[in-house]
Design an enzyme around this catalytic site. Structure first.
Site, PDB file in Angstrom:
ATOM      1  N   LYS A 299       1.188  -1.494   0.111  1.00 51.21           N
ATOM      2  CA  LYS A 299       0.499  -0.073  -0.012  1.00 51.21           C
ATOM      3  C   LYS A 299       1.253   1.191  -0.016  1.00 51.21           C
ATOM      4  O   LYS A 299       1.896   1.400   0.787  1.00 51.21           O
ATOM      5  CB  LYS A 299      -0.635  -0.300   1.106  1.00 51.21           C
ATOM      6  CG  LYS A 299      -1.962  -1.853   1.194  1.00 51.21           C
ATOM      7  CD  LYS A 299      -2.731  -1.469   2.245  1.00 51.21           C
ATOM      8  CE  LYS A 299      -1.928  -0.936   3.592  1.00 51.21           C
ATOM      9  NZ  LYS A 299      -1.793  -2.624   4.326  1.00 51.21           N
TER      10      LYS A 299
ATOM     11  N   CYS B 112      -2.657   1.025  -9.056  1.00 42.23           N
ATOM     12  CA  CYS B 112      -3.221   0.321  -8.791  1.00 42.23           C
ATOM     13  C   CYS B 112      -5.341  -0.341  -9.320  1.00 42.23           C
ATOM     14  O   CYS B 112      -4.906  -0.711 -10.023  1.00 42.23           O
ATOM     15  CB  CYS B 112      -2.659  -0.632  -7.948  1.00 42.23           C
ATOM     16  SG  CYS B 112      -1.091  -0.205  -7.059  1.00 42.23           S
TER      17      CYS B 112
END
Length: 465
Positions: free
Chosen positions: A161, A274
């Site tokens: 992340k 993403c």
């Protein structure tokens, strides 16, 4: 172990620095001479908390170096990680040109057995394509199968992340390894388990599967998270229509252990490198196989629409023509703790408000330079100068604005000095794109407050003693 990272972008730098921290000797390769020059001069071309310190420490220890020398990089690593970009093509499919170029370079320069690891997010079948390209290059060198150096391709998707990537790498919830069942694949598995052994001391987090399943796992994970976000945003919009508060609803459903709280926050839409491209790529993969992924198509459509919600709320409050209006925008990066502006909701907001004649005063704790570059692409240099001011602080952004618009939930924006904010704003109006503030508190302080999926609150709505 000797490791090479092909690609010194976000995934490559974080992976390389973390593997060096674990005691490996790591070379990070990139064809971008400017990027490598920045790294060799002691800088970092991206913002990620803790990354500069990690790189600095391991460079000083001699475990990490950066180069543009392809031959030397391939020669160095027994493990060759491919961590290059896979941007979407015009039709949404993943563009594999950089992945296959990296594979060609490995085939052109390898001299001994190599484990080639796909770390980039790639569609199912990429590992086979990478292996085919390497074999082509070996044949072009005149090396037949019996005399060519051996290799195998492993799928090892990343689950990092942005903003918490180092902790995600060092404390993973899983390490997915896709390997072949032949002798070379099993040798690769032994080496990969040895590489990741320091991360498995409490318990083994390694999940071993076939290559195709590993490739699919990454897309499936991101698609599920994107689905939860769009699902909650759709409910938030309906909650406003029926008079419900989506924050209370979130607490009510998140307490169910089958659902949980993660990725259930309503907001201005998801962005970044993403989720948008991975949802598109998975939809495109299904289309190529004659299978329509209707849920994911709806997820993408819902997210595109959600990025328009803040602008729609502003228009509903101030009218279609925003000429003469000024808006303060807090937060430009697609999420906190990064300077990544890819697919950021702020870009949609700025474009729409500028189109309607508004001026904007914008501020982000770290993404100002990247935001300036991206907004210039969106608006053009002349229009950017006309309608956007890059403020020096949150208070500076708010000064003289008709309303404050929170787009990215940085910690620096969590606690408001309401008296000061009211004194610098021209209008006591707040549009909260992340549901970060207490509606009643703001109403009591005299603010006209608009959030996502929550009833609008105005000063007259404040409870009376």
């Amino acid at each position: 172990m000797k490791v090479t990272l092909v690609g010194s972008g976000y995934v490559g730098l974080v992976t390389g620095a973390c593997l060096a921290e674990l005691g490996n000797t790591v070379v990070c390769l990139d064809v971008d001479e400017r990027k490598i020059a920045v790294l060799n001069d002691g800088g970092v071309p991206i913002h990620e908390p803790g990354l500069l310190e990690l790189i600095t420490r391991n460079r000083a220890a001699g475990r990490l170096r950066f180069t543009t020398d392809v031959g030397a990089a391939v020669d160095h690593g027994d493990l060759q990680f491919i961590a290059v970009g896979t941007p979407p093509d015009e039709d949404g499919a993943a563009d594999l040109r950089y992945v296959l170029a990296a594979a060609r370079n490995i085939g052109r320069h390898m001299k001994g057995f190599k484990v080639v690891i796909d770390k980039s997010t790639v569609p199912v079948g990429t590992a086979r394509a990478v292996a085919g390209v390497i074999r082509e290059e070996l044949r072009a060198r005149g090396l037949a199968d019996g005399t060519a150096p051996g290799f195998t391709v492993v799928s090892n998707p990343e689950f990092l992340k942005e903003g918490a990537a180092i902790d995600d790498f060092m404390r993973p919830d899983r390490v997915v390894l896709g390997v072949d069942g032949d002798a070379a694949g099993q040798e690769a598995l032994v080496r990969m388990k040895r590489l990741y052994a320091p991360l498995n001391r409490n318990h083994d987090k390694t999940i071993v599967m076939d290559v195709e399943s590993a490739e699919f796992t990454k897309y499936a994970a991101n698609a599920m998270l994107a689905t939860r976000i769009s699902f909650m945003n759709e409910l938030a919009n309906l909650a406003e229509d029926v008079g419900a508060d989506i924050e209370l609803v979130r607490q009510g459903i998140g307490s169910d252990p089958r659902i949980g709280y993660s990725f259930l926050y309503a907001g201005a839409g998801y962005g970044g490198s993403c989720f948008p491209k991975d949802v598109q790529a998975l939809v495109r993969t299904g289309h190529k196989r004659g299978r329509e992924l209707r849920i994911l198509q709806a997820v993408e459509q819902a997210n595109d629409a959600q990025k328009q919600v803040l602008a729609a709320k502003i228009v509903a409050r101030f009218g279609e023509d925003l000429s003469g209006r000024c808006f303060a925008v807090w937060g430009l990066a697609f999420k906190p703790n990064t300077d990544d502006m890819r697919e950021a909701p702020s870009r949609v907001l700025v474009r729409e408000l500028a189109r309607r004649g508004a001026t904007l005063r914008v501020y982000d704790p770290v993404a100002m330079d990247e935001a300036r570059r991206c907004l210039e692409l969106d608006l053009g240099a002349a229009r950017l100068r006309e309608c956007v001011t890059f403020a020096e602080s949150p208070a500076d952004a708010a000064r003289g604005a008709d309303a404050l618009v929170l787009v990215t939930e940085w910690k620096a924006f969590r606690t408001l000095d309401l008296a000061q904010l009211k004194s610098v704003l021209r209008g006591a109006v707040i549009f909260d794109g992340r549901n970060q503030y207490d509606p009643r508190e703001l109403a009591e302080a005299g603010f006209d407050y608009h959030a996502i999926g929550r009833p609008a609150r105005r000063p007259q709505d404040a409870p009376h003693a």
